[in-house]
Design a protein around this motif. Structure first.
Motif, PDB file in Angstrom:
ATOM      1  N   SER A 129     115.817  42.723 108.167  1.00  0.00           N
ATOM      2  CA  SER A 129     116.097  41.624 107.239  1.00  0.00           C
ATOM      3  C   SER A 129     117.432  41.826 106.543  1.00  0.00           C
ATOM      4  CB  SER A 129     114.976  41.507 106.197  1.00  0.00           C
ATOM      5  OG  SER A 129     113.755  41.150 106.795  1.00  0.00           O
ATOM      6  N   GLY A 130     117.712  43.075 106.145  1.00  0.00           N
ATOM      7  CA  GLY A 130     118.972  43.362 105.466  1.00  0.00           C
ATOM      8  C   GLY A 130     120.172  43.173 106.364  1.00  0.00           C
ATOM      9  N   LYS A 186     118.829  37.501 122.930  1.00  0.00           N
ATOM     10  CA  LYS A 186     117.932  38.056 121.920  1.00  0.00           C
ATOM     11  C   LYS A 186     118.321  37.573 120.529  1.00  0.00           C
ATOM     12  CE  LYS A 186     117.144  42.293 124.567  1.00  0.00           C
ATOM     13  NZ  LYS A 186     117.293  43.768 124.583  1.00  0.00           N
ATOM     14  N   ASP A 187     117.328  37.087 119.777  1.00  0.00           N
ATOM     15  CA  ASP A 187     117.591  36.704 118.389  1.00  0.00           C
ATOM     16  C   ASP A 187     117.803  37.963 117.546  1.00  0.00           C
ATOM     17  OD1 ASP A 187     115.148  37.313 116.447  1.00  0.00           O
ATOM     18  OD2 ASP A 187     114.296  36.805 118.403  1.00  0.00           O
ATOM     19  N   PRO A 188     118.368  37.818 116.333  1.00  0.00           N
ATOM     20  CA  PRO A 188     118.762  39.005 115.562  1.00  0.00           C
ATOM     21  C   PRO A 188     117.616  39.831 114.987  1.00  0.00           C
ATOM     22  CG  PRO A 188     119.265  37.006 114.345  1.00  0.00           C
ATOM     23  CD  PRO A 188     118.894  36.582 115.724  1.00  0.00           C
ATOM     24  N   SER A 189     116.359  39.393 115.127  1.00  0.00           N
ATOM     25  CA  SER A 189     115.264  40.286 114.737  1.00  0.00           C
ATOM     26  C   SER A 189     115.136  41.447 115.717  1.00  0.00           C
ATOM     27  CB  SER A 189     113.944  39.516 114.651  1.00  0.00           C
ATOM     28  OG  SER A 189     113.441  39.196 115.944  1.00  0.00           O
ATOM     29  N   LYS A 190     115.730  41.283 116.914  1.00  0.00           N
ATOM     30  CA  LYS A 190     115.732  42.364 117.893  1.00  0.00           C
ATOM     31  C   LYS A 190     116.868  43.330 117.548  1.00  0.00           C
ATOM     32  CE  LYS A 190     113.191  39.301 120.309  1.00  0.00           C
ATOM     33  NZ  LYS A 190     112.689  38.056 119.699  1.00  0.00           N
ATOM     34  N   ALA A 221     110.464  48.751 109.150  1.00  0.00           N
ATOM     35  CA  ALA A 221     111.721  48.158 108.681  1.00  0.00           C
ATOM     36  C   ALA A 221     112.858  49.171 108.587  1.00  0.00           C
ATOM     37  CB  ALA A 221     111.507  47.484 107.329  1.00  0.00           C
ATOM     38  N   GLU A 222     112.621  50.295 107.941  1.00  0.00           N
ATOM     39  CA  GLU A 222     113.693  51.276 107.756  1.00  0.00           C
ATOM     40  C   GLU A 222     113.936  52.060 109.045  1.00  0.00           C
ATOM     41  OE1 GLU A 222     115.703  51.817 105.296  1.00  0.00           O
ATOM     42  OE2 GLU A 222     114.800  50.522 103.766  1.00  0.00           O
ATOM     43  N   GLY A 274     109.899  43.896 110.354  1.00  0.00           N
ATOM     44  CA  GLY A 274     110.006  45.207 110.955  1.00  0.00           C
ATOM     45  C   GLY A 274     110.869  45.092 112.191  1.00  0.00           C
ATOM     46  N   ALA A 275     111.266  46.213 112.744  1.00  0.00           N
ATOM     47  CA  ALA A 275     112.089  46.174 113.953  1.00  0.00           C
ATOM     48  C   ALA A 275     111.315  45.491 115.077  1.00  0.00           C
ATOM     49  CB  ALA A 275     112.482  47.586 114.365  1.00  0.00           C
TER      50      ALA A 275
END
Length: 392
Positions: free
Chosen positions: A347-348, A274-278, A314-315, A124-125
């Motif tokens: 994730s996408g 910041k890692d890319p999950s952010k 997520a969306e 998720g974001a």
């Protein structure tokens, strides 16, 4: 009705600017984690002040050994960033060998981690927020001309300093470019400001002549200078005290320099550390990727995109496209096509742009967008045919 004539200004700063030192240290720490564990969660902040560096943040790794290893390396990483930027001793702005470095690493909140990493492994974001992307046909890199030129001025300052061509230059520098527009078209360069740190005791008039000859003239075509063009070199007087010795620096304090120079809105979130999950970072990269492909495809001459998220979801909660009157395709049709072509979940985005790699320190100076000098996945224009197909 004739197009409106107006002035627009953007600025940039060099890699030796204190805020950019902080950004580079934070992103170098991020890269150290991702090099060993692509799914590491990193939120790293850096403060530079006089002869002090403070590195702090929240981190999560699958192996505690990696956490401890990078924490142990953090001091050396910071000192290397200072050296690479050109600082050699206290007289230049900070002593990379003898400055004080404090490291305060903490673990990421368990509650945040459980809310972001779903049971099936998808993301998720990492936080709520809104991100913007932009592209326009003003430059070869599809960037607004004022920020595009401002970056090139300070980058040339660094190149001349590092090559020894102008050895009296020092690492700290800023630029500012004011462009006259007629509607959306660049009509001329009205004003340029260069403030560059220099060694002590130089004649200001000589400095101005050298900066004009070596930095300004090679980058500013005479035909683009307005009749009342003005150049300001160190307009406040001698700039000899620079770097952290002259100003405090913080991670994330140059977000407009990092993006589009104010030519489009900004959601407020910084990138570095910041890692890319952010999604503050990764969704801003995706928004640029989408906008650049739309302009590169000839669908629009200008394209502004907003994407927004809720933490743990997520969306995206919204996707908005505005071509500012430069497209014959409706915004609604573009929004549908974009959702078909581009993957907008965290994730996408990470998968589509291959973001789980140690690529970030190189973005922490001279802008994250329009970087023709380095290979960045969000600067590709490889979705042109997919967009055209989706639009029918």
């Amino acid at each position: 009705m004739s197009a409106r004539s107006y002035l627009f200004t953007s600025e940039s700063v060099s890699e030796g600017h204190p805020d950019k030192l902080a950004d580079q240290i934070s992103d170098a720490i991020l890269d150290a984690f991702l090099a060993r564990e692509p799914t590491a969660k990193v939120a790293c902040e850096t403060l530079v002040a006089d002869n002090l560096i403070v590195i702090a943040g929240e981190f999560r790794t699958s192996d505690e050994t990696l956490f401890q290893e990078v924490r142990g390396r953090a001091e050396g990483i910071a000192r290397q960033v200072l050296t690479d930027a050109g600082y050699t001793d206290a007289a230049t702005g900070i002593d990379p060998e003898h400055c004080e470095v404090q490291v305060r690493f903490n673990h990421q909140s368990i509650q945040i981690n459980k809310g972001v990493v779903h049971a099936d492994g998808t993301l998720g974001a990492g936080d709520q927020g809104l991100m913007f992307g932009f592209a326009c046909d003003e430059t070869p890199d599809l960037m607004p001309y004022p920020i595009w030129l401002a970056h090139r001025l300070v980058k040339r300052q660094a190149q001349l300093r590092k090559s020894g061509a102008l050895p009296w230059l020092r690492p700290d520098a800023k630029s500012q470019v004011t462009v006259r527009y007629e509607g959306h078209k660049v009509a001329g360069i009205a004003d340029v400001v260069i403030s560059t740190q220099i060694e002590r005791g130089l004649d200001p008039a000589w400095v101005t002549r050298e900066v004009t000859r070596e930095i300004i003239d090679p980058l500013l075509p005479l035909k683009l200078r307005t009749p009342d063009f003005r150049l300001f070199v160190n307009p406040a007087g001698p700039f000899e005290i620079g770097g952290p010795n002259g100003d405090t620096g913080l991670t994330g304090r140059k977000i407009i320099v990092d993006t589009y120079g104010g030519s489009c809105p900004h959601g407020g979130g910084a990138f570095s550390g910041k890692d890319p999950s952010k999604v503050d970072r990764s969704a801003a990269y995706m928004a640029r990727y989408i906008a650049k492909n739309i302009v590169a495809a000839g669908i629009a001459r200008r394209c502004l995109i907003q994407i927004a998220y809720a933490i743990g979801v997520a969306e995206p909660v919204s996707v908005m496209i505005d071509t500012q009157g430069t497209s014959h395709v409706s915004a609604e049709a573009l929004e549908v096509a974009v959702r078909q072509v581009f993957r907008l979940t965290p994730s996408g985005i990470i998968a589509m742009l291959d973001l789980a790699r140690p690529i970030y320190r190189q973005t922490a100076a001279y802008g994250h967008f329009g970087r023709g000098d380095i290979a960045l996945s969000w600067e590709r224009t490889d979705q042109i045919e997919a967009l055209k197909s989706a639009l029918g």
